[in-house]
Design a protein around this motif. Structure first.
Motif, PDB file in Angstrom:
ATOM      1  N   ASN A 197      -2.040  42.784   9.416  1.00  0.00           N
ATOM      2  CA  ASN A 197      -1.902  43.718  10.142  1.00  0.00           C
ATOM      3  C   ASN A 197      -1.943  45.144   9.286  1.00  0.00           C
ATOM      4  O   ASN A 197      -1.390  46.170   9.810  1.00  0.00           O
ATOM      5  CB  ASN A 197      -0.302  43.689  10.458  1.00  0.00           C
ATOM      6  N   VAL A 198      -2.554  45.220   8.406  1.00  0.00           N
ATOM      7  CA  VAL A 198      -3.053  46.490   7.688  1.00  0.00           C
ATOM      8  C   VAL A 198      -4.764  46.469   7.468  1.00  0.00           C
ATOM      9  O   VAL A 198      -5.154  45.654   6.801  1.00  0.00           O
ATOM     10  CB  VAL A 198      -2.366  46.711   6.396  1.00  0.00           C
ATOM     11  N   VAL A 199      -5.152  47.520   7.978  1.00  0.00           N
ATOM     12  CA  VAL A 199      -6.592  47.603   8.030  1.00  0.00           C
ATOM     13  C   VAL A 199      -7.063  48.929   7.135  1.00  0.00           C
ATOM     14  O   VAL A 199      -6.545  50.010   7.504  1.00  0.00           O
ATOM     15  CB  VAL A 199      -7.290  47.809   9.264  1.00  0.00           C
ATOM     16  N   ASP A 200      -7.961  48.925   6.095  1.00  0.00           N
ATOM     17  CA  ASP A 200      -7.993  50.036   5.500  1.00  0.00           C
ATOM     18  C   ASP A 200      -9.641  50.583   5.656  1.00  0.00           C
ATOM     19  O   ASP A 200     -10.618  49.501   5.511  1.00  0.00           O
ATOM     20  CB  ASP A 200      -7.964  49.996   3.890  1.00  0.00           C
ATOM     21  N   VAL A 201      -9.895  51.724   6.072  1.00  0.00           N
ATOM     22  CA  VAL A 201     -11.269  52.184   6.234  1.00  0.00           C
ATOM     23  C   VAL A 201     -11.861  53.022   5.475  1.00  0.00           C
ATOM     24  O   VAL A 201     -11.126  53.986   4.797  1.00  0.00           O
ATOM     25  CB  VAL A 201     -11.260  52.886   7.609  1.00  0.00           C
TER      26      VAL A 201
END
Length: 291
Positions: free
Chosen positions: A96-100
């Motif tokens: 539930n955590v996305v890093d771009v």
């Protein structure tokens, strides 16, 4: 990773008869979007296509304009400790955590508290300042004749067929009754992609993010159809992706119409069979003369 649907106990009352049975519901979970490791926004979404959702959100924020702007997109650890799901960062990977991570040389926007608050609440910006910001920030202006291709013209009969095709393709909605949908159509009426989500803005972001990652931006000869109303936020996302026609089966908001008029977006509402209201950009709709 979370599922698209979940089962819950429910008590059904039908014609006075009471029964207990499981019901299929759409899943809803928060997703935090981080940019170069720093928290940027939180959105409630239906799990799935999370990387496309993050990329599409950053297109609407003016951060991304091409697939080459992205160095990587990864799931990363949340704040919940769980030794069995240990992930880099010290917490559990809840997906539930996305890093771009931006590619070298891509400008990193100033992530202020004010910016984080309005994106987290999904309320967008309001008023004249936001109209000016979207018009000047988009990389893909749609109001001018910047292409050698002939101007886009859409027959009303073609538009009339699109809601039925959208509804037929809503597979998760058929099981849950609880999802919004957004679809991209070609100028010939071919459905190119459809996404479903509890948030109509997320469905659009997933479409745009997939298009970005496939090198399709700008979507300069596409029609975007949404299953609900056309809010300012959806009009903004269309403009930022270079989409010239936004159609909705329900009403637009006044600010969405203002934005369409400011930017040259064709905005169609109440698209139900052969009936529709054209609020802006009527030059792209091949309407019979009403004079």
């Amino acid at each position: 990773m979370g599922r698209v649907t979940e089962r819950r106990r429910t008590i059904r009352v039908r014609d006075g008869a009471v029964s207990v049975r499981p019901d299929t519901l759409v899943s809803e979970e928060p997703m935090e979007i981080r940019l170069n490791g720093r928290p940027l926004a939180i959105t409630m979404r239906t799990p799935g296509d999370d990387f496309a959702l993050a990329a599409g959100f950053l297109v609407s924020e003016g951060v991304l304009g091409a697939a080459e702007d992205i160095r990587s997109i990864v799931y990363c650890a949340g704040a919940e400790p769980n030794p069995s799901l240990e992930a880099p960062g010290g917490g559990a990977n809840t997906y539930n955590v996305v890093d771009v991570q931006l590619a070298p040389g891509v400008p990193v926007p100033d992530i202020t508290l004010e910016r984080n608050v309005y994106t987290t609440s999904s309320c967008g910006l309001c008023g004249k300042a936001s109209l000016d910001a979207v018009r000047t920030a988009t990389r893909f202006p749609i109001g001018g004749a910047s292409s050698l291709a002939p101007p886009l013209r859409v027959e009303p009969a073609l538009l009339a067929r699109l809601p039925g095709r959208l509804r037929e393709a809503q597979r998760v909605f058929d099981r849950t009754g609880g999802l919004h949908a957004a679809a991209l159509f070609s100028e010939d009426g071919d459905m190119l992609d459809i996404r479903e989500d509890v948030g109509r803005h997320n469905a659009v972001d997933k479409l745009v993010g997939r298009a970005l990652r496939e090198g399709m931006l700008p979507l300069s000869r596409m029609i975007l159809l949404v299953s609900g109303r056309a809010s300012f936020e959806l009009a903004q996302k269309a403009v930022m992706a270079g989409i010239p026609v936004l159609a909705a089966v329900s009403a637009p908001s006044s600010l969405a119409v203002d934005l369409a008029l400011e930017t040259g977006l064709t905005l169609v509402g109440f698209l139900r069979g052969p009936d529709m209201n054209v609020y802006a950009g009527e030059e792209r709709i091949a309407l019979p003369s009403w004079v």
